[in-house]
Design a protein around this motif. Structure first.
Motif, PDB file in Angstrom:
ATOM      1  N   GLU A  96       0.823  -1.208   0.000  1.00 50.67           N
ATOM      2  CA  GLU A  96       0.000   0.000   0.000  1.00 50.67           C
ATOM      3  C   GLU A  96       0.860   1.261   0.000  1.00 50.67           C
ATOM      4  OE1 GLU A  96      -2.893  -0.061   3.121  1.00 50.67           O
ATOM      5  OE2 GLU A  96      -4.011  -1.740   2.245  1.00 50.67           O
ATOM      6  N   TYR A  99      -1.003   4.092  -1.700  1.00 49.61           N
ATOM      7  CA  TYR A  99      -2.099   4.596  -0.873  1.00 49.61           C
ATOM      8  C   TYR A  99      -1.576   5.481   0.261  1.00 49.61           C
ATOM      9  CZ  TYR A  99      -5.766   4.641   2.675  1.00 49.61           C
ATOM     10  OH  TYR A  99      -6.676   5.041   3.615  1.00 49.61           O
ATOM     11  N   TRP A 100      -0.499   5.038   0.922  1.00 51.46           N
ATOM     12  CA  TRP A 100       0.036   5.769   2.070  1.00 51.46           C
ATOM     13  C   TRP A 100       0.915   6.938   1.654  1.00 51.46           C
ATOM     14  CZ3 TRP A 100      -0.930   5.206   7.289  1.00 51.46           C
ATOM     15  CH2 TRP A 100      -1.723   4.111   7.649  1.00 51.46           C
ATOM     16  N   VAL A 150      -2.363   8.591   6.139  1.00 54.29           N
ATOM     17  CA  VAL A 150      -1.396   8.627   5.048  1.00 54.29           C
ATOM     18  C   VAL A 150      -0.102   9.211   5.608  1.00 54.29           C
ATOM     19  CG1 VAL A 150      -3.115   8.889   3.214  1.00 54.29           C
ATOM     20  CG2 VAL A 150      -2.140  10.915   4.301  1.00 54.29           C
TER      21      VAL A 150
END
Length: 631
Positions: A96, A99-100, A150
């Motif tokens: 991810e 995403y992060w 995030v």
């Protein structure tokens, strides 16, 4: 300086018990599961660093992998990986990074170091990048601040975003014991940097502390450890083909660090590639293991009251052919720490620690199937499946080849003879670097083991934050924690003699996990008088006190500042937090209605409130008071 600490050297009782608990060799000790779990990484990348981290606060270890592609042409885009652990839902890891917000295309990512630099309970990353080759992009160093959902890249904002081929490694430590992790960055042929962290900004203090070391021969690796048991962290610096350096922390005496490596016997000049502080013999002090290149054999130096003796040959660890890195963990849960060594193109080795039963180490890597012969540049131990035994992740066994996959070896020990201890700050921050944890047989001086919380392990890598202990059978154990805090310019070493909750008996019939929070940093500041802090920051007693349903907390600021107010219960757990409020100069009030962060009424009792004030000049002031709620 005030010092209260333990120094125990008693292995006889442990040795007798270990004779009945010899580990059994069997080929199913480890099972390779990287592709099955989704962490084998991408095709033809060269993994440099591997790091076990807690990113999303679910208590399952996540994995950050830094990659490099700058030695291979033509350039093919690739990125670092952030594998989030979903074993408790779908049984796999998922990358991810995008995403992060940590998926940045670059030509080189060498070292990564993580810490909770701003003490918000979330782990942040510092990534050392550099210029690319063969069409790869140039990328400055990056600092990823974790917001909880995030990451935000703040390298330029914090002043740590320079770019160069010459950055080589990073290690986090709290050298001045102010509670904020600092980071030391080693460079090849240029002055090294100590980024002092005051909670708001980073400032390079290496020169004024005498640890800049700008010699031309380069510094490939650095690590922090309290070798002399005085409560502050010292710095070991590797030097290419020249004597290594050990900078003893003398802030209380001279205000600087002093190189004492030659005096104490660890100025090794064998071309060290990485180093690890470790208590291999369970005597309560830190020994040091050096991974050396072809210039000389690996070295294990035993710490004898602050002087070191090379015992490598005597205990069977003189492996010397193209070693790259190492990592320590008690893989067989027998009470002492074992050693994994990664090599270039020759079989890797796993050395079982039999020091307390036979006087040396025994190579078992071939028996367990860990002896592949790739180009392993990094490795780290961590309990990714929370079953109480330590698993091993290895970075990139055959760089550039079609089968260049990373490896994850699941440990099948599964005997539940373990203890994991997580020692955090009062607000749950992963920041207690340099703190030590001892485990004893209950009501005895027989030491099971000692661990020091460190901000780096091996080359480019970092083991999990939690301290893992193998236990020799069921029973009860004493846990003793020592933490050092700096108050009014003086180091104060605290353990169970000062604060009983840092040392107590833990009954264990089967393996377990314990989290302890260090309430010392704010409880020592509790004062019933009207405190006048530096720069006229004033925290008043809440009113009414005692109170029933509502109380008011008042304070005064001399100028504009970023303010946090945190309410704790008597055990140091956070009840409510008002986080990072920007306020102007003058008088301010915050009301509290006796509810927790979820809005639920809490029970009657004694509570503490702590005011943290971050001024614009970089100073950070903290003060706490006690209050009583009666329902």
């Amino acid at each position: 300086m005030s010092s209260i600490y333990l120094h125990v050297k008693n292995s006889y009782f442990i040795s007798i018990l270990l004779l009945a608990n010899l580990p059994q060799l069997h080929p199913q000790q480890f099972t390779e599961v990287a592709q099955e779990l989704g962490v084998a990484d991408s095709f033809r990348t060269q993994t440099r660093g591997v790091h076990w981290v807690f990113v999303d606060s679910d208590n399952y270890l996540d994995l950050y992998v830094s990659n490099s592609y700058h030695f291979i042409a033509p350039y093919i885009p690739f990125k670092n990986r952030l594998y989030i652990n979903y074993l408790n839902t779908n049984g796999q890891y998922i990358d991810e990074a995008e995403y992060w917000g940590t998926e940045v295309e670059h030509g080189i990512s060498l070292a990564i170091g993580w810490a909770d630099y701003n003490l918000d309970g979330l782990i942040d990353f510092y990534v050392i990048n550099g210029p690319g080759l063969f069409g790869a992009p140039d990328v400055s160093n990056e600092f990823y601040r974790n917001t909880g959902s995030v990451f935000s890249e703040v390298g330029a904002e914090l002043g740590v975003d320079s770019m160069s081929f010459y950055y080589t490694s990073i290690a986090w430590g709290d050298y001045n014991n102010n509670g904020f992790p600092d980071m030391y960055v080693a460079r090849n042929g240029f002055a090294n940097i100590l980024f002092n962290n005051d909670g708001v900004d980073f400032t390079d203090n290496a020169n004024i502390l005498n640890i800049q070391d700008d010699s031309w021969h380069g510094n490939p690796y650095v690590t922090w450890g309290d070798y002399d048991n005085d409560g502050d962290q010292d710095l070991y610096l590797l030097v290419w083909s020249f004597p290594n350096k050990l900078f003893r922390n003398e802030l209380d005496e001279t205000g600087q660090f002093v190189d004492v490596a030659m005096d104490i016997g660890i100025a090794d000049s064998s071309g060290s590639r990485s180093a690890s502080w470790i208590d291999y013999d369970n005597d309560g002090d830190l020994d040091i293991f050096l991974v050396n290149s072809s210039h000389g054999p690996n070295k294990l130096f035993r710490n004898d009251d602050g002087l070191f003796t090379d015992i490598t040959v005597d205990i069977g660890l003189s492996d010397s052919v193209n070693v790259t890195t190492s990592s320590w963990a008690d893989y067989d849960n027998d009470g002492d720490q074992d050693l994994f060594i990664a090599n270039y193109f020759i079989p890797n080795r796993l050395y079982r620690n039999d020091v307390n039963i036979g006087g040396g180490f025994t190579e078992v890597g071939e028996v367990f199937g860990l002896d592949h012969d790739g180009i392993d540049l990094s490795c780290a131990w961590g309990d990714y499946d929370n079953d109480g035994d330590m698993d091993l992740y290895i970075g990139n066994p055959k760089s550039g080849a079609d089968n260049s996959f990373n490896l994850l070896y699941r440990n099948n020990q599964d005997d539940q003879n373990y203890l994991k201890v997580r020692f955090l700050s009062a607000n749950g921050s992963f920041s207690r670097y340099g703190s030590r944890i001892w485990v004893y047989f209950a009501n005895t001086d027989s030491l099971i083991g000692m661990r020091e919380i460190g901000g780096g392990s091996g080359r480019y890598s970092q083991n999990m934050y939690d301290c893992h202990f193998g236990l020799v059978g069921t029973g009860s154990y004493d846990i003793v924690i020592r933490s050092t805090v700096r108050i009014n310019g003086e180091n104060i070493v605290l353990d169970k003699t000062v604060k009983p909750e840092l040392g107590n008996i833990v009954p264990l019939d089967i393996g377990g996990f314990i989290e302890v929070r260090d309430t010392i940093d704010f409880l020592l500041g509790v004062d019933d008088s009207e405190p006048l802090l530096p720069e006229e920051v004033l925290l008043k007693q809440n009113y009414p006190n005692p109170f029933n349903s509502m109380t008011t907390i008042a304070f005064k600021l001399p100028g504009k500042a970023c303010v946090s107010l945190t309410i704790y219960n008597i055990t140091g757990q956070i009840v409510k937090k008002y986080n990072k409020i920007i306020l102007s100069a003058g008088d301010h009030k915050i009301g509290w209605n006796g509810t927790n962060q979820m809005g639920i009424n809490i029970a009657s009792g004694v509570y503490f409130y702590q005011l943290s004030v971050h001024m614009g000049d970089g100073n950070v002031f903290q003060k706490s008071r006690k209050m009583i709620m009666l329902r």
